[in-house]
Design a protein around this motif. Structure first.
Motif, PDB file in Angstrom:
ATOM      1  N   GLU A 134       0.827  -1.197   0.000  1.00 36.40           N
ATOM      2  CA  GLU A 134       0.000   0.000   0.000  1.00 36.40           C
ATOM      3  C   GLU A 134       0.869   1.257   0.000  1.00 36.40           C
ATOM      4  O   GLU A 134       0.575   2.236  -0.715  1.00 36.40           O
ATOM      5  N   LEU A 162       0.819   4.157  -2.911  1.00 40.25           N
ATOM      6  CA  LEU A 162       0.487   5.543  -2.583  1.00 40.25           C
ATOM      7  C   LEU A 162       1.629   6.493  -2.930  1.00 40.25           C
ATOM      8  O   LEU A 162       1.391   7.620  -3.397  1.00 40.25           O
ATOM      9  N   GLY A 206      -5.360   7.120  -9.707  1.00 38.87           N
ATOM     10  CA  GLY A 206      -5.576   5.808  -9.112  1.00 38.87           C
ATOM     11  C   GLY A 206      -4.449   4.860  -9.452  1.00 38.87           C
ATOM     12  O   GLY A 206      -3.515   5.191 -10.192  1.00 38.87           O
ATOM     13  N   THR A 230      -3.224   0.293  -9.160  1.00 38.12           N
ATOM     14  CA  THR A 230      -3.522  -1.094  -8.794  1.00 38.12           C
ATOM     15  C   THR A 230      -2.216  -1.862  -8.654  1.00 38.12           C
ATOM     16  O   THR A 230      -1.251  -1.594  -9.371  1.00 38.12           O
ATOM     17  N   LEU A 236      -4.566  -4.934  -4.651  1.00 37.02           N
ATOM     18  CA  LEU A 236      -4.925  -3.653  -4.037  1.00 37.02           C
ATOM     19  C   LEU A 236      -5.221  -2.644  -5.134  1.00 37.02           C
ATOM     20  O   LEU A 236      -4.532  -2.600  -6.161  1.00 37.02           O
ATOM     21  N   SER A 237      -6.252  -1.824  -4.916  1.00 42.36           N
ATOM     22  CA  SER A 237      -6.568  -0.771  -5.869  1.00 42.36           C
ATOM     23  C   SER A 237      -7.121   0.441  -5.128  1.00 42.36           C
ATOM     24  O   SER A 237      -7.914   0.285  -4.189  1.00 42.36           O
ATOM     25  N   VAL A 238      -6.665   1.619  -5.538  1.00 42.02           N
ATOM     26  CA  VAL A 238      -7.176   2.870  -4.967  1.00 42.02           C
ATOM     27  C   VAL A 238      -7.523   3.807  -6.109  1.00 42.02           C
ATOM     28  O   VAL A 238      -6.900   3.777  -7.174  1.00 42.02           O
ATOM     29  N   ASN A 239      -8.525   4.655  -5.887  1.00 39.72           N
ATOM     30  CA  ASN A 239      -8.919   5.650  -6.885  1.00 39.72           C
ATOM     31  C   ASN A 239      -9.510   6.843  -6.156  1.00 39.72           C
ATOM     32  O   ASN A 239     -10.507   6.708  -5.449  1.00 39.72           O
ATOM     33  N   ASP A 240      -8.874   7.993  -6.338  1.00 37.98           N
ATOM     34  CA  ASP A 240      -9.305   9.191  -5.617  1.00 37.98           C
ATOM     35  C   ASP A 240     -10.664   9.671  -6.082  1.00 37.98           C
ATOM     36  O   ASP A 240     -11.539   9.997  -5.270  1.00 37.98           O
ATOM     37  N   HIS A 288     -10.934   2.155  -2.222  1.00 36.81           N
ATOM     38  CA  HIS A 288      -9.750   1.552  -1.593  1.00 36.81           C
ATOM     39  C   HIS A 288     -10.105   0.088  -1.347  1.00 36.81           C
ATOM     40  O   HIS A 288     -10.719  -0.256  -0.344  1.00 36.81           O
ATOM     41  N   GLY A 326      -7.278  -2.234   3.223  1.00 35.42           N
ATOM     42  CA  GLY A 326      -8.548  -1.525   3.173  1.00 35.42           C
ATOM     43  C   GLY A 326      -9.725  -2.458   3.285  1.00 35.42           C
ATOM     44  O   GLY A 326      -9.744  -3.380   4.093  1.00 35.42           O
TER      45      GLY A 326
END
Length: 538
Positions: free
Chosen positions: A34, A38, A48, A50, A65-69, A74, A79
């Motif tokens: 993570e 980030l 974002g 992955t 893991l995947s994040v997207n503002d 998350h 998460g």
């Protein structure tokens, strides 16, 4: 495309430096990945990203893991729960490399893929991305996909960033060549950290496997110690955890972290590794006369000879004209006495809590009886060695055999101290080698006092004794019920054998009961009056 000034480049270098320090200190793979993602997002100002990890069989990439503002997502990692996203195959139906997926292409070719606009790009299958956009009302555009490989070229994962944003306007732009180089440098650092993490985990698994290998050897050598090797670690950890959670009393300052727990568990698994050198006939000695076989059978044969000889004498006396009735009565009395002595020796052959002095003297009297051995020689009924064994006061072991058994702890210490333990496991020999020491200094092998023993070693000593008292798989003893085992331990806490403070926790925190419910026969779990336990104050 964003053009970086010197200040921005310096900031990115600072982020990479900070990440390098963090990666070296991290032991949590999810937090580590993570942090990597980030920082990658921050460096490139991506919307974002992955992370994919190879599956155990290395035939596919698994979403990790995947994040997207923009979407406030998350998913995976530390998460929310993992998304139900299908893995990306690394090969086709016939084994050919999958080059249609961007992530699989980067993984298979070992190359970064930088795409300005996925809706205008050719050569890749973006159907999954388009379905995602349609589902969430999102617009994917720029992609930067970078493989993470270790020094040997082994694939460790794939880092994928989406939609680089202009820091001034927020407009979606492309990932610049500078962005790509920074992320490739970051991916290289991440690969080193992941490889180190995997190497440490593999070494820990190898070490534990070697420990299990030793215990398998002990178990196969003596099935009577198998459960002991399994149960002592369980009970040791239960007591140590209870002591660590105690916020008051003499042990209030004792606390364990995860590293301490690993160290103690490993030590408890190895606490009897020296038994691998102990002769089987001593470890498994179920009766006093047992060696390779139980020699009580030989003694039985001698009694049969004496019974036969008595009958032959009687018959000869009758043939010589003696009083048949009187001769028969004497024969009956003599054979009854011989059978009684035979039953007595059979009982004496079974180890117990303590052999009475008069019984020991009776063994000596029987030994003095004479008989004609198979070579035709007049001989004492019992040999000197048989007398020594049959007059063992406690259990089944002679003094010499007990020394052999006790030597297992000396061998345990020698074996463990010969290993180059890393810093975080340096106390394993002390923990494992101290479970036969006593608080009053009368234990072995080093005669340490309580002040010279660590709390984990003292906890293991209690676990070792309690497990031995309650074990139902020993050939030389019957298992104790809870109440009796606790009374014995209570007396040990009073006479300087075990730590009274740890024994107090053992009883007060119901450690004995937690262990018993999971591991003892229900018939052993009797009612315990804790107020009656010696040395314990409720």
């Amino acid at each position: 495309m964003q053009v970086l000034n010197q200040q921005q480049i310096a900031q990115r270098l600072d982020q990479l430096t900070e990440l390098s320090v963090a990666l070296g200190a991290s032991h949590d793979i999810d937090l580590l990945l993570e942090r990597i993602l980030l920082v990658a997002k921050s460096i490139t100002n991506a919307d974002g990203g992955t992370v994919y990890r190879p599956s155990p069989d290395r035939r596919s990439l698994r979403f990790h893991l995947s994040v997207n503002d923009t979407l406030g997502l998350h998913v995976g990692g530390s998460g929310a729960a993992d998304a139900a996203i299908a893995p990306v195959p690394l090969a086709g139906e016939h084994g050919e490399p999958n080059l249609a997926s961007v992530a699989a292409y980067a993984a298979n070719m070992g190359q970064s893929v930088n795409i300005a606009d996925v809706y205008q790009a050719a050569g890749f299958n973006f159907s999954g991305m388009r379905a995602f956009d349609q589902q969430f009302g999102y617009r994917s555009q720029s992609f930067l996909t970078v493989p993470m490989r270790d020094h040997a070229g082994e694939l460790l994962g794939v880092l994928q960033l989406i939609n680089a944003k202009d820091p001034a306007s927020g407009a979606i732009t492309t990932f610049s060549p500078t962005d790509q180089r920074f992320i490739e440098a970051l991916a290289a650092q991440a690969a080193v950290a992941l490889a180190n993490h995997q190497l440490v985990r593999q070494l820990e698994e190898l070490l534990e496997a070697l420990v299990n290998l030793i215990n398998i050897g002990i178990d196969e050598k003596s099935p009577y110690t198998g459960r002991h090797c399994q149960h002592v670690p369980v009970l040791t950890m239960l007591l140590a955890e209870a002591a660590s959670a105690t916020g008051e009393g003499p042990l209030a300052d004792f606390h364990m972290n995860d590293a301490d727990r690993k160290e103690l568990r490993l030590a408890s698994l190895l606490h009897d590794c020296g038994k691998i050198t102990t002769p089987v006939h001593v470890v498994d000695k179920a009766t006093k006369l047992q060696t390779i076989h139980d020699r009580i059978e030989e003694v039985d044969t001698r009694f049969e000879v004496l019974l036969r000889d008595a009958e032959i004498r009687a018959l000869r006396q009758q043939l010589a004209g003696g009083d048949a009735e009187a001769i028969g009565e004497r024969l009956h009395q003599e054979q009854a006495r011989l059978r009684d002595e035979r039953e007595f020796l059979r009982r004496a052959n079974i180890g117990g809590e303590g052999m009475a002095e008069e019984d020991m003297q009776r063994v000596h009297r029987i030994a003095a009886r004479r008989w004609t051995d198979p070579s035709g020689q007049d001989a004492p009924f019992l040999s000197a060695d048989e007398v020594v064994n049959l007059t063992v006061r406690y259990g089944t072991l002679t003094d010499e055999e007990r020394k052999i058994i006790n030597n297992h702890i000396v061998m345990t210490v020698r074996m463990l101290e010969s290993l180059p333990w890393p810093k975080h496991l340096r106390r394993v020999p002390e923990f494992a080698g101290g479970h036969h020491e006593r608080m009053d200094g009368k234990g072995y092998p080093k005669g340490l006092t309580g002040a010279e023993m660590s709390i984990p070693a003292r906890a293991m000593a209690i676990a070792d004794i309690f497990e031995a008292l309650t074990a139902n798989d020993r050939p030389y003893k019957t298992p104790k019920p809870l109440s009796e085992a606790l009374r014995i331990l209570g007396r040990f806490s009073q006479n300087g054998h075990i730590d009274p403070d740890l024994f107090d926790i053992f009883v007060r925190r119901k450690v004995y009961l937690d262990f018993a419910r999971a591991n003892l026969d229900p018939s052993q779990i009797d009612a315990v009056d804790e107020a009656a336990i010696p040395g314990y104050v409720p």
